[in-house]
Design an enzyme around this catalytic site. Sequence first.
Site, short mmCIF file in Angstrom:
data_model
loop_
_atom_site.label_atom_id
_atom_site.label_comp_id
_atom_site.label_asym_id
_atom_site.label_seq_id
_atom_site.Cartn_x
_atom_site.Cartn_y
_atom_site.Cartn_z
N SER A 157 0.83 -1.19 0.00
CA SER A 157 0.00 0.00 0.00
C SER A 157 0.88 1.26 0.00
O SER A 157 1.76 1.40 -0.85
CB SER A 157 -0.95 -0.04 1.20
OG SER A 157 -1.90 0.99 1.15
N ASP A 322 -8.97 -6.27 -4.51
CA ASP A 322 -8.52 -4.99 -3.97
C ASP A 322 -9.06 -3.88 -4.87
O ASP A 322 -8.51 -3.60 -5.93
CB ASP A 322 -6.98 -4.96 -3.92
CG ASP A 322 -6.44 -3.67 -3.33
OD1 ASP A 322 -7.23 -2.75 -3.05
OD2 ASP A 322 -5.20 -3.59 -3.16
N HIS A 355 -8.18 -4.97 -0.08
CA HIS A 355 -6.87 -4.34 0.06
C HIS A 355 -6.07 -4.93 1.22
O HIS A 355 -4.84 -5.01 1.16
CB HIS A 355 -7.05 -2.83 0.26
CG HIS A 355 -5.78 -2.06 0.24
ND1 HIS A 355 -4.92 -2.06 -0.84
CD2 HIS A 355 -5.21 -1.24 1.17
CE1 HIS A 355 -3.88 -1.28 -0.58
NE2 HIS A 355 -4.03 -0.78 0.63
#
Length: 382
Positions: A157, A322, A355
Amino acid sequence: MDQTTNTQSVGAVEPRKAQFSKPLALKCGATLASYELAYEMYGTLNADKSNAVLVCHALNASHHVAGYYAHAPADVGWWDNIIGPGKPLDTNRFCVIGVNNLGGCFGSTGPSSVNPATRQPWGADFPLVTVEDWVDTQAGLADQLGIARFAAVMGGSLGAMQALSWTIQYPDRIGHALIIACAPNLSAQNIAFNEVARQAIITDPDFHGGHYYSHGTRPTRGLRVARMVGHITYLSDDEMASKFGRQLRHGRLSYTFGVEFEIESYLSHQADKFADYFDANTYLRITKALDYFDPAAAHGGNLSLALEPATASFLVVSFTTDWRFSPERSREIIKALLDNRRAVTYAEIDAPHGHDAFLLDDARYHGLVAAYFNRISAELAA
């Protein structure tokens, strides 16, 4: 598992502090005269310090990447499932370093730190920091530790954005980049979610323009809402349906505005936990750093030109569900790297978790990371 008897844990760890007295010019135009970074190290540096791996953290994480604290064995590092003896990132072979980013709230200089000019907490006066600023400070820490080049820089991320930026800012100081659940910049939708979260904090009556420390308050209500908004984006619809569906807490509707559905209870619990330990001014700055990251912007939107300086080899991983950083965004990175004839391995993993999948246990994902680090280890031994 009892961490104190877990043979695959790095064991009890202690945070460290690095002091920096050389002024730091930030991308926003401000300069910090001095600052400090909190960090942790696991494993042992080899003789030429070539086996160091930097792990960069995402929004609400910190330098506490693996192991546990002796005074709090339940406080396990946020990526402990992937880092340790015999784990995918094997600390028997690599020395792993985690750093709390500048502007953070876990020991590095940030908004809650004392401003030497006023002898009061920085609060709203702490400057905005960027991914590029974080990479510069991480390079400074590497200098202090005598590490000329990282075997790898790894992150998921926002942490992956830092790893990507490393390959552009310091191409000669990184051998491999592991870019997991990433995007080359935020979409308008992602920026919108971040702005809603920030407005929840800024409009909280206890925010006091960011100087809530001197008022003896905390914008807890706003931070709770911000966390709820963010947490929704970390999970896929399928994962929410599987975990919670339309389950009611008490088996029937109460016809009130109280917490009735299990998903509401879950979000409320996560919000309470987060608001108890995270600093609102830090949250504002980290979400802005996310919004600002766009290495292609200086090249007319051309990501291939932006990544031209990179010489590292890459592992890029995305997850099918995601929707915050979708596989399509990872493929943008892949295309830009291939345009530059860079060595790149790409995996798109079919996982239901959204995610957050980069933080969870998945045998295929962990096996891939382990295989990639085996390759790096073989290179170092050659």
